[in-house]
Design a protein around this motif. Structure first.
Motif, PDB file in Angstrom:
ATOM      1  N   LEU A  95      64.118 -29.008  57.053  1.00 57.58           N
ATOM      2  CA  LEU A  95      62.681 -29.126  56.799  1.00 57.58           C
ATOM      3  C   LEU A  95      62.396 -29.510  55.351  1.00 57.58           C
ATOM      4  CD1 LEU A  95      61.341 -26.117  58.890  1.00 57.58           C
ATOM      5  CD2 LEU A  95      61.052 -28.560  59.382  1.00 57.58           C
ATOM      6  N   CYS A  98      63.024 -33.135  55.099  1.00 56.58           N
ATOM      7  CA  CYS A  98      61.942 -33.895  55.724  1.00 56.58           C
ATOM      8  C   CYS A  98      60.748 -34.053  54.782  1.00 56.58           C
ATOM      9  CB  CYS A  98      61.504 -33.237  57.031  1.00 56.58           C
ATOM     10  SG  CYS A  98      62.707 -33.423  58.358  1.00 56.58           S
ATOM     11  N   LYS A 123      62.051 -24.869  65.791  1.00 56.68           N
ATOM     12  CA  LYS A 123      61.671 -24.763  64.381  1.00 56.68           C
ATOM     13  C   LYS A 123      61.514 -26.128  63.719  1.00 56.68           C
ATOM     14  CE  LYS A 123      64.181 -20.456  64.250  1.00 56.68           C
ATOM     15  NZ  LYS A 123      65.426 -19.820  63.905  1.00 56.68           N
ATOM     16  N   GLU A 125      60.248 -28.854  65.366  1.00 56.47           N
ATOM     17  CA  GLU A 125      59.287 -29.644  66.143  1.00 56.47           C
ATOM     18  C   GLU A 125      58.318 -30.428  65.272  1.00 56.47           C
ATOM     19  OE1 GLU A 125      58.761 -30.298  69.483  1.00 56.47           O
ATOM     20  OE2 GLU A 125      60.750 -29.426  69.736  1.00 56.47           O
ATOM     21  N   ARG A 126      57.846 -29.848  64.193  1.00 51.50           N
ATOM     22  CA  ARG A 126      56.804 -30.483  63.374  1.00 51.50           C
ATOM     23  C   ARG A 126      57.342 -31.579  62.444  1.00 51.50           C
ATOM     24  NH1 ARG A 126      57.038 -25.202  60.263  1.00 51.50           N
ATOM     25  NH2 ARG A 126      57.956 -25.801  58.280  1.00 51.50           N
ATOM     26  N   ALA A 127      58.644 -31.747  62.372  1.00 54.67           N
ATOM     27  CA  ALA A 127      59.245 -32.741  61.480  1.00 54.67           C
ATOM     28  C   ALA A 127      59.225 -34.119  62.155  1.00 54.67           C
ATOM     29  CB  ALA A 127      60.668 -32.330  61.125  1.00 54.67           C
ATOM     30  N   ALA A 128      58.199 -34.895  61.869  1.00 56.14           N
ATOM     31  CA  ALA A 128      58.015 -36.195  62.524  1.00 56.14           C
ATOM     32  C   ALA A 128      59.056 -37.224  62.107  1.00 56.14           C
ATOM     33  CB  ALA A 128      56.615 -36.736  62.221  1.00 56.14           C
ATOM     34  N   GLU A 182      59.473 -39.822  65.077  1.00 54.76           N
ATOM     35  CA  GLU A 182      58.222 -40.374  65.642  1.00 54.76           C
ATOM     36  C   GLU A 182      57.781 -41.604  64.911  1.00 54.76           C
ATOM     37  OE1 GLU A 182      55.470 -37.123  65.550  1.00 54.76           O
ATOM     38  OE2 GLU A 182      56.736 -35.909  66.830  1.00 54.76           O
TER      39      GLU A 182
END
Length: 182
Positions: A95, A98, A123, A125-128, A182
């Motif tokens: 993270l 990222c 944990k 998931e939010r790291a695009a 993403e």
């Protein structure tokens, strides 16, 4: 007395049909005293999988410096374009990476890779800008058997399968994608 790193020199001939990238690279890699042949060779494979024509992808101090990844690509201003971790890094480290880099790639390997992924998946998931790939344990062991202090490796990539060959033999590795950026 501290143990010193061992220097490995490799000539990599990359034919990546998936990215339409073809090139040869002479690289020098320092193997940390605590590093295995398997990890060293996975780092070389990571280089072959993500090197670009601008050749700014470089090996860092890796295990010797906890603030650097195994490989990174810096732009001319020093900003991190790509951060590549090899192994099973802590989710906090991923993270943090990222937040620092445009793209972060984890190339996981080892017997615990699937267990590691199931533990960190939620944990991260939010790291695009994160992509995660995994290698089969038996394949990385076959890759490790190719390690020499001075080596010439041909790396052919087609349909996310890397075939690495040299005078000592060859290894075929499926680079299975667990998560795309993403």
């Amino acid at each position: 007395m501290a143990l010193r790193s061992t220097v490995y020199k490799a000539e990599l001939h990359v034919a990546d049909n998936d990215r339409a990238y073809y090139g040869s690279h002479a690289v020098t890699v320092a193997r940390h005293p605590s590093e295995t042949d398997e990890r060293l060779m996975v780092r070389l494979l990571a280089y072959a999988l993500w090197v670009e024509a601008d050749e700014r992808l470089v090996f860092t101090r890796g295990l010797s410096d906890t603030d650097e990844p195994d490989l990174w690509n810096l732009d001319l201003t020093g900003a991190v374009r790509q951060w590549i971790e090899v192994g099973l890094p802590d989710e906090r480290r991923v993270l943090k990476a990222c937040g620092r880099a445009d793209r972060v790639t984890v190339l996981a390997y080892g017997r615990g890779a699937d267990v590691w992924w199931s533990g960190v998946r939620g944990k991260l998931e939010r790291a695009a800008n994160l992509q995660v790939h995994v290698l089969d344990t038996e394949a990385t062991r076959a890759l490790a058997a190719l390690a020499e202090r001075s080596m010439s490796l041909s790396v052919n990539v087609t349909d996310r399968t890397a075939w690495v060959s040299c005078e000592r033999g060859d290894a075929s590795l499926d680079v299975r994608c667990l998560r795309e950026a993403e």
